[in-house]
Design an enzyme around this catalytic site. Structure first.
Site, short mmCIF file in Angstrom:
data_model
loop_
_atom_site.label_atom_id
_atom_site.label_comp_id
_atom_site.label_asym_id
_atom_site.label_seq_id
_atom_site.Cartn_x
_atom_site.Cartn_y
_atom_site.Cartn_z
N TYR A 185 1.02 -1.20 0.05
CA TYR A 185 0.10 0.04 -0.09
C TYR A 185 0.94 1.02 0.01
O TYR A 185 1.88 1.27 0.73
CB TYR A 185 -0.83 -0.02 1.08
CG TYR A 185 -1.51 -1.46 1.57
CD1 TYR A 185 -2.21 -1.97 0.74
CD2 TYR A 185 -1.47 -1.72 3.00
CE1 TYR A 185 -2.94 -3.25 1.08
CE2 TYR A 185 -1.93 -3.19 3.27
CZ TYR A 185 -2.50 -3.82 2.40
OH TYR A 185 -3.34 -4.79 2.50
N LEU A 200 -7.19 0.23 0.22
CA LEU A 200 -8.66 0.18 0.03
C LEU A 200 -9.33 -0.81 0.70
O LEU A 200 -8.81 -1.56 1.13
CB LEU A 200 -8.83 -0.10 -1.75
CG LEU A 200 -8.12 1.06 -2.38
CD1 LEU A 200 -8.17 0.77 -4.03
CD2 LEU A 200 -8.81 2.08 -2.32
N ASP A 294 -0.84 7.84 -10.38
CA ASP A 294 -1.08 6.28 -10.18
C ASP A 294 -1.08 5.53 -11.43
O ASP A 294 -1.07 6.21 -12.46
CB ASP A 294 -2.47 6.16 -9.56
CG ASP A 294 -2.72 4.86 -8.62
OD1 ASP A 294 -2.06 5.03 -7.42
OD2 ASP A 294 -2.88 3.88 -9.00
#
Length: 494
Positions: A185, A200, A294
């Site tokens: 993460y 998430l 991202d």
């Protein structure tokens, strides 16, 4: 099963890469803000080597340690991280499928023939050490001493991009490693001793966080930076929730994972990591995370995520910092995804036997689109396969489009796929739309955060009740004539 030696730590893997001429040392100064990203992506897109930046700097100030990047920038190196050559990945996938769902044993000879499976099961049990290299130095609580990249111009600040985040559920014991979760993460640095962890809701770390929050207790967290290849790849694999990444890493590594007790939190951590961050996530404490570039090729929106307050930083005497960059493919995650595609296919086929091949196009952010080849035998089979895939793994719940084709179509050829869709698919009959399904928060095309539609396209030959018309016959030459033509033209068309 392995054809390469065991890599107990990152350094062993780097030594292997350097011995093959697949690692370069960059002596020129390279800035951690944006400039290093450009070098990494240029190397990756050229199929280049692992990069070791020996003179990384931040705004003109030298970094305290070397930076390693582009570790898994080629499919060959991803396979090597599994201890394999690239052509062995498919067979290893078959082995992993058998390990997950072994057939009943029939007699002593059958038992002995399965020794590799039994040995792998033993290797999945971690080994607890009293001390490890990752704790040779207790460092000040100052994240600025770690050369964390700021990858993209619009990023909110320094971002740790290869963290292996170690968590366990509330009510578990520190020694119950089978209940641990390892996840990659991203972690935003917001102070000398504070990070934001972006996990998430469907990920294991988030589930563990909810269990501690319900109990009103702070959650212990550890982050391993620069772990060995097997730990890194296990943490990145979309494993079932019941499979511990720590245990699974022993199968990938070909040797038991070595763990050591953390200094300040009740967790076991990888003993051979380069750096370990320890700390706590307190109930209700969040901070706005992002924006960051991202894997979609866009900057994500700013959202609140949990804050980790550090209680210790330990590292090797001469640590290395491992980093990567995510962006529009090709990037390192998309290269890893290509190999994982091959590795996962036998597991998928064990659950959905009619699947003969599957391709996750890297340009579609790896998992946003899937092309599935099936051995079609009955009407409605393509739709059944679509629904089975969407429900099989959490990662497939984010697959927006599934295209199903027959065995005579190459699922990795856009020309074949386009021909099948143009000649075997009727939009009114063969497109299935579903609304209100889970979706990645980073998908800006979805009308609601976390919810979006799915589209399934049946581009297979229609049989039985699927059509009332006679289906056309595919034109094919006699193989004898095709072979004769090739022989006649072999000398002419050189």
């Amino acid at each position: 099963m392995r054809s390469l030696p065991v890599f107990p730590d990152l350094r062993a893997f780097l030594t292997h890469a350097e011995g093959r001429g697949d690692l370069v040392h960059i002596a020129d100064p390279v800035d951690l803000r944006h400039e290093m990203t450009a070098v990494q992506l240029a190397a990756l897109r050229a199929g280049g080597p692992v990069l070791r930046f020996n003179a990384a700097q931040h705004c003109g100030r030298p970094a305290a340690m070397p930076v390693v990047a582009n570790l898994f920038g080629t499919p060959d190196r991803v396979a090597a991280g599994l201890g394999l050559s690239l052509d062995q990945v498919s067979a290893f996938g078959e082995f992993l499928a058998a390990l997950r769902s072994p057939a009943p044993v029939e007699g002593m000879r059958d038992t002995l023939s399965r020794w590799p499976v039994l040995r792998a099961a033993l290797q999945s049990r971690p080994k607890l050490l009293r001390r490890g290299p990752a704790q040779e130095v207790s460092a000040p609580l100052d994240l600025s001493l770690i050369p964390v990249q700021t990858p993209w111009p619009g990023d909110a600040g320094p971002l740790i991009t290869w963290p292996v985040v170690v968590t366990r559920p509330q009510g578990s014991d520190a020694g119950q490693v089978a209940r641990y979760n390892l996840g990659v993460y991203r972690a935003q640095v917001i102070g000398p001793d504070r990070l934001i962890l972006r996990w998430l809701a469907h990920r294991g770390g988030a589930a563990h966080h909810r269990s501690w929050a319900r109990a009103g207790e702070p959650m212990p967290v550890a982050i391993a930076l620069g772990a060995d290849p097997a730990t890194l790849l296990s943490a990145a694999l979309p494993l079932p929730e019941t499979v511990s990444e720590l245990s699974f890493s022993g199968v990938l590594r070909g040797a038991r994972a070595e763990l050591v007790a953390a200094k300040t939190v009740p967790l076991l951590v990888p003993a051979n990591a380069e750096i370990v961050l320890e700390g706590w996530v307190h109930p209700g404490e969040t901070a706005p995370e992002g924006p960051f570039g991202d894997h979609t090729g866009y900057y994500n929106a700013v959202e609140p995520f949990p804050v980790m307050r550090l209680s210790a930083i330990t590292h090797r005497r001469d640590p290395l910092y491992l980093t990567t960059v995510t962006g529009r493919p090709p990037d390192e995650p998309s290269v890893i995804g290509e190999v994982f595609n091959t590795l996962a296919l036998p597991v998928i086929r064990a659950q959905i036997p009619e699947v003969t091949d599957l391709w996750l196009p890297p340009a579609a952010c790896s998992y946003r689109m899937a092309v599935v080849q099936i051995d079609k035998r009955y009407p409605g089979q393509a739709r059944r396969v679509m629904l089975a895939l969407w429900g099989m793994l959490a990662q497939f719940s984010y697959t927006k489009t599934i295209i199903v084709v027959d065995r005579d179509i190459d699922p990795r050829s856009w020309d074949d796929i386009a021909w099948a869709m143009a000649t075997r698919m009727d939009p009114a009959r063969d497109v299935m739309l579903i609304d209100g399904t889970p979706m990645d928060y980073l998908d800006f095309a979805s009308p609601r955060e976390g919810l979006a539609g799915k589209m399934g396209i049946d581009a297979t030959t229609k049989i039985g009740a699927e059509t009332t018309r006679d289906w056309g016959q595919v034109m094919e030459l006699d193989p004898v004539h095709a072979t004769r033509a090739e022989a006649l033209l072999r000398g002419v068309l050189r």
